[in-house]
Design an enzyme around this catalytic site. Structure first.
Site, PDB file in Angstrom:
ATOM      1  N   LYS A 227      -0.080   3.896   8.183  1.00  0.00           N
ATOM      2  CA  LYS A 227      -0.265   2.514   7.729  1.00  0.00           C
ATOM      3  C   LYS A 227       0.701   1.562   8.432  1.00  0.00           C
ATOM      4  O   LYS A 227       0.591   0.343   8.299  1.00  0.00           O
ATOM      5  CB  LYS A 227      -0.101   2.436   6.201  1.00  0.00           C
ATOM      6  CG  LYS A 227      -1.216   3.183   5.447  1.00  0.00           C
ATOM      7  CD  LYS A 227      -1.007   3.144   3.941  1.00  0.00           C
ATOM      8  CE  LYS A 227      -2.020   3.975   3.182  1.00  0.00           C
ATOM      9  NZ  LYS A 227      -3.357   3.392   3.140  1.00  0.00           N
TER      10      LYS A 227
ATOM     11  N   LYS B 258       0.866  -1.182   0.000  1.00  0.00           N
ATOM     12  CA  LYS B 258       0.000   0.000   0.000  1.00  0.00           C
ATOM     13  C   LYS B 258       0.903   1.231   0.000  1.00  0.00           C
ATOM     14  O   LYS B 258       2.123   1.112   0.080  1.00  0.00           O
ATOM     15  CB  LYS B 258      -0.939   0.008   1.201  1.00  0.00           C
ATOM     16  CG  LYS B 258      -0.260  -0.221   2.536  1.00  0.00           C
ATOM     17  CD  LYS B 258      -1.260  -0.378   3.663  1.00  0.00           C
ATOM     18  CE  LYS B 258      -1.954  -1.726   3.638  1.00  0.00           C
ATOM     19  NZ  LYS B 258      -3.400  -1.629   3.545  1.00  0.00           N
ATOM     20  N   ARG B 259       0.322   2.422  -0.099  1.00  0.00           N
ATOM     21  CA  ARG B 259       1.149   3.626  -0.036  1.00  0.00           C
ATOM     22  C   ARG B 259       1.942   3.633   1.270  1.00  0.00           C
ATOM     23  O   ARG B 259       1.452   3.178   2.300  1.00  0.00           O
ATOM     24  CB  ARG B 259       0.266   4.883  -0.113  1.00  0.00           C
ATOM     25  CG  ARG B 259      -0.340   5.135  -1.474  1.00  0.00           C
ATOM     26  CD  ARG B 259       0.706   5.325  -2.560  1.00  0.00           C
ATOM     27  NE  ARG B 259       1.445   6.548  -2.426  1.00  0.00           N
ATOM     28  CZ  ARG B 259       1.343   7.590  -3.247  1.00  0.00           C
ATOM     29  NH1 ARG B 259       0.526   7.562  -4.274  1.00  0.00           N
ATOM     30  NH2 ARG B 259       2.075   8.680  -3.066  1.00  0.00           N
TER      31      ARG B 259
END
Length: 767
Positions: free
Chosen positions: A487, A481-482
Site C-alpha cells: 500500500k 488503510k491497513r
C-alpha cells in the site's frame, strides 16, 4: 400565520440528529411538537388525548435512546491507545466486557463441533470417532433493511465447553486441569486474528475457521430439512434441490473448509453417493478471491489438518485425486500442469492450497474489481481459467451510501437531496444528475462550505486528541488503510520528508499548506509494517516541532484507526491517497468512500481506481506511475533501486536522512531494516514511482490554490460515484451467482394490515 416549512427544514425536523439529547425542558417540548406534527401528523386543534400520550411516549423514547447511544459510545469507544512512543502496541480489546445489547443468545439451537479423533472405515460407512466436542452457541443480531420494514438476521457463534467436558478428570480430583481444559475449548471464539493480507498458519486460527463453518453448515441443513418437511426428524431427505435453496459465498479462503465439511455431511451422515454429493456441493458454493499476494494465500500444513480434522484431510485427498485424474485425461503427460493445479503442494512441508480447493469446489469464481479479476484469470489462476473460463467473472466491490454518506456526512447528503431529490439513497446511480450542477456557482460554494465545516470539526478533534494545532484551511491529505508494504505508506512518508526539506531550504517560497494524515494498523507479527508506523511517527515528531515549518506542514498518525474514526476523517478529506503498486490492490473500498464524500484521488491505476477513472474521466483524478504492464516489464528487466537513488537528488536526501538517524537521533540505526528493504527487497518498487508521485503532488497543490476549479472536480467525482454502491454489487451477485431475483416488496409496518402489501404488488401476489 407561520410560513410553510421548506423540504430541508422538514427533513431536519425528522432527522435522526434530532434525538441527540433532551437535556432541557425546551428540547423536550420541541421533541413533543415534532412527533405530534410529523410522526402522528396532527396539530393541537384535532389531536386527542391519545395522540398527546403517543407524542410524549415517542419523545421519552428518543431521550432514552439518545442517552443509551451515548452510553454505548462511552463503553465501546474508550479503547486503550494503540501507539506508545511511536510504536504500535497490541492490547486486549475486550469488546464484550459490557455485553452486546444488539445480539440475542439462542441456546435452543446450540450445536456440537468436533475436533481431533480418528477415522474408522466400517461396513456401514466411514465414521469420525473419539473426537473432542466443543459446543457452538448461536447469537443472532438483527440487520434491518433501509425503510422497508424487513429485518434479516446475522448469526454468529460462541464456543462453549460441554458440561461433561473432562468430567473424568474432575471426578478424580484434577479440578484445576479440568477448568484449564474447559477454558482452552472456549478460547476458540475469544480472540480474533487481526491479520489482513498476511497468513499466519496457527492451529487456533484453523480451529476458528472450521468451528464457524461446521456450526453454520449444520444450521443450514437443519433449516433445509425443516423447510422441506416441516420437521427435522430422521427421515429420508432428498437433497437434489439443495443448491436451489442454499447459496454459500466463500468470502476469500477463510471458510474453505466448508467444502470438505459439506461433503462429509452428505457422504458420511446423509449417505449420498460421492458423485451426487460433489455435484450438489459444487452448485452450492461460489468463491470470491480478495488478494493476489502470495503471502496472503492460505496454505495449511497437511500434518496440522491431519491432527485436527483427519476425516477432512481424507476428503480433500479424494477431491484432489479425482481433480488430477480429470486434468491428466485432458492433458496427458503434462506433469508440470498437474503440479501447478494440485490442491496439495509437495516439496518441504506438504501444504493444502486453499484457493485451489475453493476453485475446484465452486461453480463460480470472482475477483472484486475489473483489473483484479483479469489478473486472477490471466496470472494467478491461469490454468484453472483455461480449463473452465465460464466459471470466472468480476464483481466490483461497493460501499453502502447509508453509512458512508447519510450517516457520516449529513451536510453533504442533504445538499445533494436538495438538488436531485432523496431517491439517490436507494439508487446511487442517480448521482449522475449532479453533472448538471457543475457550473452552478451557488452549489459549488455550498459544497465547498460543507467540506470546510467538516474540516473545522475534524481539526478540533485532532487538536483535542493529538495536541497538535491544525490549520483547517490547509489541504487535508489522507492515507488511511491497513499498513502494508504494497500500500506504500513509505512512499507517502518520503514525499512528506521531501516537502519538509523544500520548506527548510526556502521558507519564504509559496507553499500550499498541508496536513498529512496517515492511519491504519499492522498485523501483530508483521515487523516491517510496525517499522513503517514508527518511521511515520518519528518524521511527524520532527516536522511538527520545527519552527521554520510552522503551520505549513503537519503530520498526524491516527491511532486505533477504525470505522467510527473513518466516519470522522473521510468527510473532512481533501486528497485521498490510493498509491499501491499497480496490480497488487484487489479493489479497495476506502477509495470509493472518499470519492463519494468529496475528496479527490491521487492514485495508481490499481484496483477500483481504474474504474473510478473510467467513471469520472481520468482527467478528474490525479493518476500517476507505472501501469500493470510497466511493473511486469520492470520485473522482467530487474528492478534496481540504487539507480533511482543515484538519479534523484531529493530521494537521495530523504533516504540519507532516514539512514543517518536524522529522525531518530537517539538510535541512528533504528530504521536500517527499512532502508535495507527499500534497496534490496522492495517487491513494490517505491523508488520507481517516487518521481512521478512527487510531480503529481505538485499538480495537486497547484489545483488546490483554485478553490472553484477544485470543487468543480469534486462535484464531477461525486456525480461519478454511483457505480460504487454495494446495492449494485449485491444485485450482481444475486443475479449472476446466486440466481435469485431482487424483490421490491415492502413489508407493511406492524400497525398496517398485511393485505396492504399484497394489493401493491402485480396481480395481488407477493413479489
Amino acid at each position: 400565520m407561520s410560513r410553510p416549512l421548506s423540504d430541508q427544514e422538514r427533513r431536519k425536523q425528522i432527522s435522526i440528529r434530532g434525538i441527540v439529547g433532551a437535556e432541557s425542558v425546551a428540547e423536550l417540548k420541541r421533541g413533543f411538537n415534532r412527533h405530534l406534527h410529523f410522526t402522528l401528523v396532527k396539530d393541537r386543534n384535532v389531536a386527542t388525548p391519545r395522540d398527546y400520550y403517543f407524542a410524549l411516549a415517542h419523545t421519552v423514547r428518543d431521550h432514552l435512546v439518545g442517552r443509551w447511544i451515548r452510553t454505548q459510545q462511552y463503553y465501546y469507544e474508550k479503547d486503550p491507545k494503540k501507539i506508545r512512543d511511536g510504536w504500535q502496541v497490541e492490547e486486549a480489546d475486550d469488546w464484550l466486557r459490557h455485553g452486546n445489547p444488539w445480539e440475542k443468545a439462542r441456546p435452543e439451537y446450540m450445536l456440537p463441533v468436533h475436533f481431533y479423533g480418528r477415522v474408522e472405515h466400517t461396513a456401514t460407512g466411514t465414521k469420525w470417532v473419539d473426537t473432542q466436542v466443543v459446543l457452538a452457541l448461536p447469537y443472532d443480531t438483527p440487520v434491518p433493511g433501509y425503510l422497508n420494514n424487513t429485518v434479516n438476521t446475522m448469526r454468529l457463534w460462541s464456543a462453549r465447553a460441554p458440561n461433561d467436558f473432562n468430567l473424568r478428570d474432575f471426578n478424580v480430583g484434577d479440578y484445576i486441569q479440568a477448568v484449564l481444559d474447559r477454558n482452552l475449548a472456549e478460547n476458540i471464539s475469544r480472540v480474533l486474528y487481526p491479520n489482513d493480507n498476511f497468513f499466519e498458519g496457527k492451529e487456533l486460527r484453523l480451529k476458528q475457521e472450521y468451528f464457524v463453518v461446521a456450526a453454520t453448515l449444520q444450521d443450514i441443513i437443519r433449516r433445509f430439512k425443516a423447510s422441506k418437511f416441516g420437521s427435522t426428524d430422521s427421515v429420508q431427505i432428498v437433497f437434489d434441490s439443495f443448491p436451489d435453496q442454499v447459496a454459500i459465498q466463500l468470502n476469500d479462503t477463510h471458510p474453505a473448509m466448508a467444502i470438505p465439511e459439506l461433503m462429509r455431511i452428505f457422504v458420511d451422515i446423509e449417505k449420498l453417493p460421492w458423485n451426487k454429493a460433489w455435484d450438489i456441493t459444487k452448485r452450492t458454493f461460489a468463491y470470491t478471491n480478495h488478494t493476489v499476494l502470495p503471502e496472503a494465500l492460505e496454505r495449511w500444513p497437511v500434518d496440522l489438518v491431519e491432527k485436527l480434522l483427519p476425516r477432512h484431510l481424507q476428503i480433500i485427498y479424494e477431491i484432489n485425486q479425482r481433480h488430477l485424474d480429470h486434468i491428466a485425461f485432458l492433458f496427458p503427460n503434462d506433469v508440470d500442469r498437474l503440479q501447478r493445479m494440485s490442491l496439495i503442494e509437495e516439496g518441504g512441508t506438504k501444504r493444502i492450497n486453499m484457493a485451489h480447493l475453493c476453485i475446484v469446489g465452486s461453480h463460480a469464481v470472482n475477483g472484486v474489481a475489473k483489473i483484479h479479476s483479469e489478473i486472477v484469470k490471466t496470472q494467478v489462476f491461469e490454468d484453472f481459467a483455461a480449463l473452465e473460463p465460464e466459471k470466472f467473472q468480476n464483481k466490483t466491490n461497493g460501499i453502502t451510501p447509508r453509512r458512508w454518506l447519510l450517516l457520516c456526512n449529513p451536510g453533504l447528503a442533504e445538499l445533494i437531496a436538495e438538488k436531485i431529490g432523496e431517491d439517490y439513497v436507494r439508487d446511487l446511480s442517480q448521482l449522475t444528475k449532479l453533472h448538471e450542477c457543475v457550473d452552478d456557482d451557488l452549489f459549488v460554494r455550498e459544497v465547498a462550505k460543507v467540506k470546510q465545516e467538516n474540516k473545522v470539526k475534524f481539526a478540533l478533534y485532532l487538536e483535542k486528541e493529538y495536541k497538535v494545532k491544525i490549520n483547517p484551511s490547509s489541504m487535508f491529505d489522507v492515507h488511511v488503510k491497513r499498513i502494508h508494504e504494497y500500500k506504500r505508506q513509505l512512499m507517502n512518508c518520503l514525499h512528506v520528508i521531501t516537502m519538509y526539506n523544500r520548506i527548510r531550504k526556502d521558507p519564504a517560497k509559496l507553499f500550499v499548506p498541508r496536513t498529512v494524515i496517515i492511519g491504519g494498523k499492522a498485523a501483530p507479527g508483521y515487523h516491517m509494517a510496525k517499522m513503517i508506523i514508527k518511521l511515520i511517527n518519528a518524521v511527524a515528531q520532527v516536522v511538527n516541532n520545527d519552527p521554520i515549518v510552522g503551520s505549513k506542514l503537519k503530520v498526524i498518525f491516527l491511532e486505533n484507526y477504525r470505522v467510527s474514526l473513518a466516519e470522522k476523517v473521510i468527510p473532512a478529506t481533501d486528497l485521498s491517497e490510493q498509491i499501491s503498486t499497480a496490480g497488487t490492490e484487489a479493489s479497495g473500498t476506502g477509495n470509493m468512500k472518499f470519492m463519494l464524500n468529496g475528496a479527490l484521488t491521487i492514485g495508481t491505476m490499481d484496483g477500483a481506481n481504474v474504474e473510478m477513472a473510467e467513471e469520472a474521466g481520468e482527467e478528474n483524478l490525479f493518476i500517476f506511475g507505472m501501469r500493470v504492464e510497466d511493473v511486469t516489464e520492470l520485473d522482467r528487466e530487474g528492478y534496481n533501486a540504487q539507480k533511482y537513488y543515484d538519479q534523484l537528488p531529493e530521494l537521495k536526501e530523504a533516504i540519507d536522512q532516514i539512514k543517518s538517524g536524522f529522525f531518530s537521533p537517539e538510535e541512528p540505526d533504528l530504521f536500517s531494516d527499512v532502508v535495507n528493504m527499500l534497496f534490496h527487497h522492495d517487491r513494490f518498487k517505491v523508488f520507481a514511482d517516487y518521481e512521478a508521485y512527487v510531480r503529481c503532488q505538485e499538480k495537486v497543490s497547484e489545483l488546490y490554490l483554485n478553490s472553484k476549479a477544485w470543487t468543480k472536480m469534486v462535484i464531477r467525482n461525486i456525480a461519478a460515484a454511483g457505480k460504487f454502491s454495494s446495492d449494485r454489487t449485491i444485485k450482481e451477485y444475486a443475479q449472476d451467482i446466486w440466481h435469485v431475483e431482487p424483490s421490491n416488496l415492502k413489508i407493511p409496518p406492524p400497525n398496517e394490515p398485511r393485505d396492504a402489501a399484497e394489493q401493491n404488488t402485480p396481480n395481488g401476489t407477493a413479489a
